[in-house]
Design a protein around this motif. Structure first.
Motif, mmCIF file in Angstrom:
data_model
loop_
_atom_site.group_PDB
_atom_site.id
_atom_site.type_symbol
_atom_site.label_atom_id
_atom_site.label_comp_id
_atom_site.label_asym_id
_atom_site.label_seq_id
_atom_site.Cartn_x
_atom_site.Cartn_y
_atom_site.Cartn_z
ATOM 1 N N SER A 191 -33.330 -22.937 -34.351
ATOM 2 C CA SER A 191 -34.087 -23.722 -33.381
ATOM 3 C C SER A 191 -35.201 -22.908 -32.752
ATOM 4 C CB SER A 191 -33.148 -24.239 -32.290
ATOM 5 O OG SER A 191 -32.733 -23.158 -31.483
ATOM 6 N N GLY A 192 -35.174 -21.579 -32.958
ATOM 7 C CA GLY A 192 -36.196 -20.737 -32.354
ATOM 8 C C GLY A 192 -35.786 -20.210 -30.995
ATOM 9 N N ARG B 202 -46.415 -14.552 -45.022
ATOM 10 C CA ARG B 202 -46.877 -15.023 -43.727
ATOM 11 C C ARG B 202 -45.773 -15.742 -42.968
ATOM 12 N NH1 ARG B 202 -51.992 -16.075 -41.853
ATOM 13 N NH2 ARG B 202 -51.880 -16.588 -39.643
ATOM 14 N N LYS C 101 -38.655 -25.531 -41.033
ATOM 15 C CA LYS C 101 -39.242 -24.964 -39.826
ATOM 16 C C LYS C 101 -39.313 -23.460 -39.992
ATOM 17 C CE LYS C 101 -38.295 -24.971 -34.953
ATOM 18 N NZ LYS C 101 -37.419 -25.410 -33.902
ATOM 19 N N LYS D 38 -38.127 -17.489 -36.532
ATOM 20 C CA LYS D 38 -38.783 -16.557 -35.607
ATOM 21 C C LYS D 38 -38.623 -15.110 -36.046
ATOM 22 C CE LYS D 38 -39.212 -15.685 -30.728
ATOM 23 N NZ LYS D 38 -40.590 -15.283 -30.575
ATOM 24 N N ALA E 58 -49.763 -20.552 -46.289
ATOM 25 C CA ALA E 58 -49.171 -20.844 -44.989
ATOM 26 C C ALA E 58 -50.144 -21.339 -43.939
ATOM 27 C CB ALA E 58 -48.482 -19.594 -44.458
ATOM 28 N N SER E 59 -51.417 -20.969 -44.075
ATOM 29 C CA SER E 59 -52.299 -21.233 -42.940
ATOM 30 C C SER E 59 -52.604 -22.713 -42.786
ATOM 31 C CB SER E 59 -53.577 -20.438 -43.073
ATOM 32 O OG SER E 59 -54.133 -20.694 -44.325
ATOM 33 N N ARG E 60 -52.684 -23.120 -41.554
ATOM 34 C CA ARG E 60 -53.020 -24.510 -41.252
ATOM 35 C C ARG E 60 -54.508 -24.605 -41.003
ATOM 36 N NH1 ARG E 60 -48.225 -26.615 -37.277
ATOM 37 N NH2 ARG E 60 -49.469 -28.466 -37.038
ATOM 38 N N PRO F 1 -52.728 -32.207 -36.297
ATOM 39 C CA PRO F 1 -51.291 -31.941 -36.205
ATOM 40 C C PRO F 1 -50.521 -33.193 -35.787
ATOM 41 C CG PRO F 1 -52.413 -31.015 -34.305
ATOM 42 C CD PRO F 1 -53.463 -31.632 -35.165
ATOM 43 N N ASP G 29 -46.593 -32.839 -35.141
ATOM 44 C CA ASP G 29 -46.250 -32.085 -33.934
ATOM 45 C C ASP G 29 -46.302 -32.981 -32.703
ATOM 46 O OD1 ASP G 29 -45.957 -29.431 -35.041
ATOM 47 O OD2 ASP G 29 -48.087 -29.584 -35.501
ATOM 48 N N TYR G 30 -47.394 -33.740 -32.616
ATOM 49 C CA TYR G 30 -47.540 -34.608 -31.454
ATOM 50 C C TYR G 30 -46.550 -35.762 -31.478
ATOM 51 C CZ TYR G 30 -51.454 -32.349 -29.237
ATOM 52 O OH TYR G 30 -52.227 -31.456 -28.565
ATOM 53 N N ARG H 274 -43.535 -35.727 -32.791
ATOM 54 C CA ARG H 274 -42.247 -35.168 -32.378
ATOM 55 C C ARG H 274 -42.191 -35.009 -30.874
ATOM 56 N NH1 ARG H 274 -41.485 -30.416 -36.487
ATOM 57 N NH2 ARG H 274 -40.436 -31.539 -38.144
ATOM 58 N N PHE H 275 -43.273 -34.504 -30.323
ATOM 59 C CA PHE H 275 -43.339 -34.317 -28.882
ATOM 60 C C PHE H 275 -43.215 -35.663 -28.171
ATOM 61 C CE2 PHE H 275 -46.227 -34.078 -25.112
ATOM 62 C CZ PHE H 275 -45.345 -33.382 -24.309
ATOM 63 N N ASN I 242 -39.645 -36.816 -28.259
ATOM 64 C CA ASN I 242 -38.865 -36.103 -27.245
ATOM 65 C C ASN I 242 -39.093 -36.688 -25.859
ATOM 66 O OD1 ASN I 242 -37.498 -34.268 -28.700
ATOM 67 N ND2 ASN I 242 -38.512 -32.470 -27.852
#
Lengths: 296, 442
Positions: B89-90, B325, B336, B339, B360-362, B422, B425-426, B428-429, B432
């Motif tokens: 989970s980080g 990376r 995911k 870390k 890997a880079s976005r 992204p 990401d948004y 998921r946010f 939540n």
């Protein structure tokens, strides 16, 4: 020629009269009574519409103040006691008096003391990076540095310090509306009572890890050594989960804890420089200069 | 024509470089870090103490409630610490640290027992056994299996669907398992059919795993009532709702479960774990993990003990290549990034993907150009661009009304977005936040 002028004037005049009558009738028929006190109270409020009181804006708060019987638990943090007293005078209701507060940042983990161990490429907002993982450093309690607090501050009282990557609170501009406290996903910003001369002592760390792990992640982390607790004459220091917390109500700002903290994680601000130290350094300097003289 | 789900979906490069590599036994880790929260729901409660000696398969953390799961010791050894370790989970989470006893023979015992086909337990005991063995959904969601199997009386149930789709690029864990343990999986399916009184089962496999389809077809007989269905290769077919739609043409209602349309879906990995638990009394202490990456020396599939640090896995395949990376827990689409390398393998780890700089880079996010690609590929029929905007602006009521909660987080929208927005990401946010909003309302 003169007829056409006359007709048009008459026509316009009669149209005006008809419209006026319609407007009058409509305004009477659909009249909404609004307590004039609401406008009066609203004018007293700061009109910042920050939401610090819990209502969506100053108007809504004024309505709430007028319509609620007991307003002792309602408070405008931006206007403070002064505004609330005026409101109380206008409404003839009792208001609670609160000590003025100020936002403080309980993290000092800048780039120089808290090394980055990973790299984050996602959207640059604290809310999302906190949801994804524990941040770019090894400290999972500290500031994420994406500035959600700065974005929500309506009073320009915060900015991001480029060199440290941490937000800075401008004390003079902070109205303690609490928007930043809510925006921070890590609960780093705390509202603490405002001292007259803006003197502050607080633990600038939230790391609950054990000493070694906390220190490894950040040079200025609270390692939970309890030295501050032992030295505090007033028992104002609480130790919970390897972390010290100074109770602002009990603390007398004696600064003893600041001296003993081995990691400098206790922050003191706006204190005059210590006299004792000054005397020492002066005397040392004197001794040196005397030595130089004798050598010469 | 091959079956598939009708709406949306993408076809990313498959990159299944390990599909021909047999599942090897991983070297016994010296230390294992077993998190107490490896499933959706309440964390398990630790039942051991520091310095306790534990046997392999012994319960070290007991299920903390109905929506929870037991956790067993993956090795025989000594508990050295109860500490907080960064997990997948980080964040730092409570872990049980066990030092492996390298002299203990039970650690080296082979768990590949001979096939046992007769089912001796009663249905009730089977479900209890699944609960006791700490089995969770091994497809990645780690939903406790006993919860899925606790079916209220009167529920109509006619199909058991076995998910052998493995639509994530790179991962081959389920594929290899189907090839090597096909007979065991069939017995596992029969156990579940018997326990749940279902008489039809379908194994859904994507057409890029033709050898697995062949293997199953060879084994099953007509009386088994098990069908093998080849599916068109399309991501995210492994999603429960997509799979049910593809195989049975039944639409699972939004916010509903496959159970609502009379279907229960299990991953092949879970089925194998159930077989091991029921027939050989082995709780869930190891799983197949694909360790892969284009630059790795010899990527392969492994039987890995739960709690093995990822460092050990990477060392096993020849160490970290230069220019790495990211290390991703899971596949490239839904996985995911972890870390650090000490993160342990949990019950939900289906793969470890090592990706290099250029992969890997976005991209730099740019403005939305309203091309509608995200809407086209969304398998749930949502409007990702809209949901992202709503959650960015904090309009959670509206986002909730736009069915943000039905998003399965497959990431197809972010994958196709030409502006590199992204989106996921948004979203998921936003999910939540909507969840938080709903709990504070109640």
């Amino acid at each position: 020629m003169s007829d056409s002028i006359l007709y048009s004037v008459l026509l316009l005049a009669s149209l005006g009269v008809v419209a006026a009558i319609m407007l009058y009738v409509v305004s009477k028929k659909f009249y909404v009574f609004e307590n004039p006190l609401i406008t009066e109270v609203e004018e007293l409020l700061p009109s910042a519409n920050c939401g610090g009181c819990g209502s969506p804006g100053c108007k809504a708060f004024a309505e709430k103040l007028v319509n609620t019987e007991d307003i002792s638990d309602l408070f405008c943090p931006v206007g403070g006691n002064e505004v609330m007293k005026q409101v109380a005078y206008v409404l003839g209701k009792a208001v609670a008096e609160k000590d003025p507060t100020l936002a403080v940042l309980r993290c000092q983990g800048g780039c120089d003391v808290r090394p980055k161990t990973t790299e984050y490429q996602g959207p640059r907002t604290c809310a999302i990076s906190a949801m994804i993982y524990s941040g770019e450093t090894d400290c999972q309690y500290g500031c994420l540095g994406d500035g959600d607090c700065v974005k929500v501050c309506k009073f320009d009282a915060m900015y991001m310090d480029e060199s440290t990557g941490l937000p800075v609170i401008i004390t003079d501009k902070c109205t303690s509306c609490g928007a930043c406290v809510e925006a921070c996903p890590r609960d780093i910003i705390e509202m603490r009572p405002k001292h007259k001369r803006d003197l502050k002592i607080f633990v600038g760390c939230l790391n609950e890890d054990k000493a070694g792990i906390a220190k490894k992640a950040c040079d200025v982390a609270c390692i939970g050594c309890s030295k501050c607790q032992d030295i505090c004459p007033k028992d104002a220091v609480l130790m919970v989960n390897n972390l010290a917390y100074i109770d602002p109500v009990i603390c007398t700002l004696c600064r003893k804890c600041v001296e003993v903290c081995p990691t400098n994680s206790i922050i003191e601000t706006n204190f005059p420089p210590k006299k004792v130290k000054k005397v020492e350094s002066e005397s040392e300097a004197n001794v040196e200069s005397i030595n130089l003289k004798t050598d010469a | 024509m091959l079956k598939t789900f009708p709406k949306g979906g993408i076809h990313p490069p498959e990159n299944k470089i390990t599909s021909s590599k047999g599942i090897k036994k991983m070297t016994l880790p010296k230390v294992v870090y077993v998190p107490i929260s490896q499933h959706i729901g309440i964390p398990a409660e630790i039942t051991v103490d520091v310095k306790d000696k534990v046997d392999i398969g012994q319960v070290i953390a007991k299920s903390g409630g109905f929506m929870s799961s037991n956790i067993h010791s993956p090795v025989a050894g000594t508990v050295t610490k109860l500490d907080k370790i960064i997990d997948t989970s980080g964040y730092k989470k409570q872990c049980i640290v066990i030092r492996t006893d390298l002299k203990d023979e039970s650690n080296f015992k082979d768990t590949a027992y001979p096939l046992k086909t007769t089912i001796t337990l009663e249905p009730k005991d089977i479900l209890q056994k699944i609960n006791d063995s700490g089995i969770v959904g091994l497809g990645g969601a780690t939903f406790p299996s006993h919860v899925k199997l606790s079916i209220k009386e009167g529920t109509k149930l006619d199909h058991l669907i076995i998910n052998g789709v493995e639509c994530e690029p790179y991962l081959t864990a389920d594929h290899r398992l189907m090839l090597e343990k096909a007979e065991e999986i069939i017995v596992g399916i029969k156990i579940l059919m018997f326990a749940l009184h279902i008489n039809k089962a379908i194994i859904g496999i994507e057409n890029n795993k033709a050898d697995a389809i062949e293997t199953f077809k060879r084994i099953i007989t007509k009386d088994d009532n098990i069908k093998i269905a080849a599916l068109k290769v399309k991501y995210p077919q492994g999603g429960e709702k997509q799979l049910v739609r593809a195989l049975l043409k039944r639409e699972v209602p939004k916010n509903g479960l496959p159970l609502d349309v009379g279907v229960i879906v299990h991953n092949v990995g879970t089925i194998f774990a159930i077989y091991q638990a029921i027939q050989h009394n082995i709780p869930l202490i190891e799983r197949v993990v694909t360790v892969t990456g284009k630059k790795l020396e010899n990527p392969s599939n492994y039987w890995v003990k739960i709690g093995t640090p990822i460092t050990d896995l990477v060392n096993e395949v020849g160490g970290l290549p230069e220019g790495t990376r990211k290390i991703v827990n899971g596949g490239p689409m839904m996985g995911k990034a972890i870390k650090n390398m000490d993160v342990p393998v949990t019950k939900g780890t289906s793969g470890i993907l090592v990706i290099s700089e250029d992969e890997a880079s976005r991209g730099e996010p740019k403005n939305c150009i309203r091309c509608g690609e995200c809407v086209d590929v969304c398998p749930m029929g949502l409007e990702p661009h809209l949901l992202m905007n709503l959650s960015e602006k904090g309009m959670y009521e509206k986002a909730s009304a736009e069915d943000i909660m039905t998003c399965i987080e497959c990431g197809s929208c972010s994958y196709v977005c030409p502006s590199h927005r992204p989106l996921l990401d948004y979203i998921r946010f936003g999910k939540n936040s909507v969840k938080k909003m709903n709990t504070s309302k109640n």
